[in-house]
Design an enzyme around this catalytic site. Structure first.
Site: not given
Ligand SMILES: *Cc1c(COP(=O)(O)O)cnc(C)c1O
Length: 378
Positions: A46, A98, A170, A195
Site C-alpha cells: 500500500r 469535470y 487538472d 484518459k
Molecule cells: C475522467 C476525469 C477525471 C476523473 O478521473 P477517473 O479516472 O474517471 O476517476 C477528472 N478530471 C478530468 C478532466 C477527467 O476527464
C-alpha cells in the site's frame, strides 16, 4: 531530454536480476525484511510497490516535476488531494469542471465543512473577487470540460502565490505532451491517467506531480493512510500506454484540426468549440500556454436535443460512450451523460445546452472519421 524520449526512458532501467527491458509486474502485498526495519526500500505494497515507483518516476519527468504519486482513479486522486484541507477551509474552483469534480466538491467534501465557490476563471480578476480569508486552494481545469474554455495558468498561479493559496491544475485534457502547468507556476498538476496518459481505454487511474517536497511528503502520508493506490498491473498498463503518448497526441491533434474545420463548415452545426480554431475566443492564449490543441472538441447541433440525439445514435466509428483520450473515437452528450450530476439550471446557465455534443477524436484515419460524421449528420 525531449518528451518523445522521456515517455520511453524516463525513470526506466533494465530489471537488475534478469536484464528484462520491461519492468516486472510486482504482484505482491509485502516484502521480506532481513531484520526488523532493515529492508530494500519496500515494506508493504500500500505504501509503495516497485512497478508503481517506475510509473511515478516516469510521470514526474513528463510534467517536469520532482515528485509524482499514482492513484487508483482520477477521483481517488482528487479525494486524496482535498484531504490537504481542513474543516473551515474554502476552495475556489472554475465553473466548468469535470462532473465528478463538481460532485466531489458539492456532495462529499462539503459534508466535511469545506466550502467551494465556483466561478468563471477565464477572467483571472474573478478569482480576486472570490478569495476569502480562509481560501486555501484554487482548482482549475484548462481547457475546461466540456466547453473547452481556457484559463491562464500563469495569471491564476501568480494570484495564488501572492495570497499563499495552493494552485492545482487538472491537466487531463492536454496531457503533459501539450501542456506543463508546473512550468507555468502551478503547485500541483493532476491527471486522470484513465484518459490520454494510458490512452487505450483499459485502465482507471490517476496521478499528481509536484516540485514541492513538503507537499509531496504530506501527500505520501495521505496515500498510505487512505489507500487510494493503483494495483501493480494497472500501474504497468499505464506505463506501457505512456510509451506511445507522443505519437498518439500528434495523431489526435492532426485528426481534430481537420474534423473541426469540416464541422465548422457543415450546415447542421451551429458552433464548433476547439482551441485550435481561429474562431475560438481564446485561440491566442491556447497558442501561448499549450504546445498544441489536443483531441477534444464540443459542437452545438442546430435544433437542440432531437437532432443531437440523432447524431449520437447514428455514428458508427464514433462510439457513444463516456470517457475520452483513448485511441478510438468517442461521442457523448454532456447534459445527459458526463455532466448529469450538475443541476440543470446551473448546467444550462453555463452553456451545457441540449444541443451540445462532445467528441473525443481518436487516431483512426481522418477520412473514415469524417465520412462517419457526414453520414450521421445527413
Ligand atoms: C475522467 C476525469 C477525471 C476523473 O478521473 P477517473 O479516472 O474517471 O476517476 C477528472 N478530471 C478530468 C478532466 C477527467 O476527464
Amino acid at each position: 531530454m525531449k518528451i518523445e524520449t522521456k515517455v520511453i526512458h524516463a525513470g526506466q532501467s533494465p530489471e537488475p536480476t534478469t536484464g528484462a527491458i520491461m519492468p516486472p509486474i510486482f504482484q505482491t502485498s509485502t516484502f521480506v525484511q532481513e531484520s526488523p526495519g532493515k529492508n530494500k526500500g519496500y515494506e508493504y505494497a500500500r505504501k509503495s510497490n516497485p512497478t508503481r515507483t517506475k510509473l511515478q518516476d516516469n510521470l514526474a519527468a513528463l510534467e517536469n516535476g520532482k515528485y509524482a504519486l499514482a492513484f487508483g482513479s482520477g477521483c481517488g486522486t482528487m479525494t486524496t488531494l482535498l484531504h490537504l484541507l481542513k474543516k473551515g477551509n474554502h476552495v475556489v474552483c472554475c465553473d466548468d469542471v469535470y462532473g465528478g469534480t463538481y460532485r466531489l466538491f458539492t456532495k462529499v467534501i462539503s459534508n466535511n465543512g469545506i466550502d467551494c465557490t465556483f466561478t468563471d476563471l477565464t477572467n483571472a480578476q474573478n478569482l480576486k473577487k472570490q478569495i476569502q480569508k480562509n481560501t486555501k486552494l484554487v482548482w482549475i481545469e484548462t481547457p475546461t470540460n466540456p466547453l473547452l474554455k481556457l484559463i491562464d495558468i500563469e495569471k491564476i498561479s501568480q494570484i495564488c502565490k501572492s495570497k499563499n493559496i495552493l494552485c492545482i491544475v487538472d491537466n487531463t485534457f492536454m496531457s503533459p505532451y501539450f501542456q506543463n502547468p508546473l512550468d507555468l507556476g502551478a503547485d500541483i498538476v493532476m491527471h486522470s491517467t484513465t484518459k490520454y496518459l494510458n490512452g487505450h481505454s483499459d485502465v482507471i487511474g490517476g496521478a499528481i506531480v509536484t516540485n514541492n517536497p513538503e507537499l509531496h511528503d504530506r501527500l505520501l502520508f495521505l496515500v498510505n493512510a487512505m489507500g487510494t493506490i493503483p494495483g501493480p498491473f494497472d500501474s504497468w498498463l499505464v506505463l506501457r500506454g505512456i510509451k506511445t503518448l507522443a505519437l498518439r497526441m500528434k495523431a489526435h491533434e492532426q485528426n481534430a484540426l481537420k474534423i473541426a474545420s469540416f464541422l465548422e463548415a457543415h450546415p447542421a452545426i451551429e458552433k464548433v468549440i476547439y482551441p485550435g480554431l481561429k474562431s475560438h475566443p481564446q485561440h491566442a492564449l491556447a497558442k501561448k500556454q499549450m504546445r498544441g490543441f489536443g483531441g477534444m472538441m464540443s459542437i452545438i447541433v442546430k435544433g437542440g436535443l432531437a437532432p443531437a440525439k440523432k447524431l449520437l445514435e447514428k455514428t458508427d466509428l464514433f462510439s457513444l460512450a463516456e470517457s475520452l483520450g483513448g485511441v478510438e473515437s468517442l461521442i457523448e452528450h454532456p447534459a445527459i451523460m458526463t455532466h448529469a450530476s450538475v443541476d440543470k439550471a446551473i448546467r444550462e446557465k453555463g452553456g451545457i445546452v441540449d444541443g451540445l455534443v462532445r467528441l473525443s477524436i481518436g487516431i483512426e484515419h481522418v477520412d473514415d472519421l469524417i465520412a462517419d460524421l457526414k453520414q450521421a449528420l445527413s
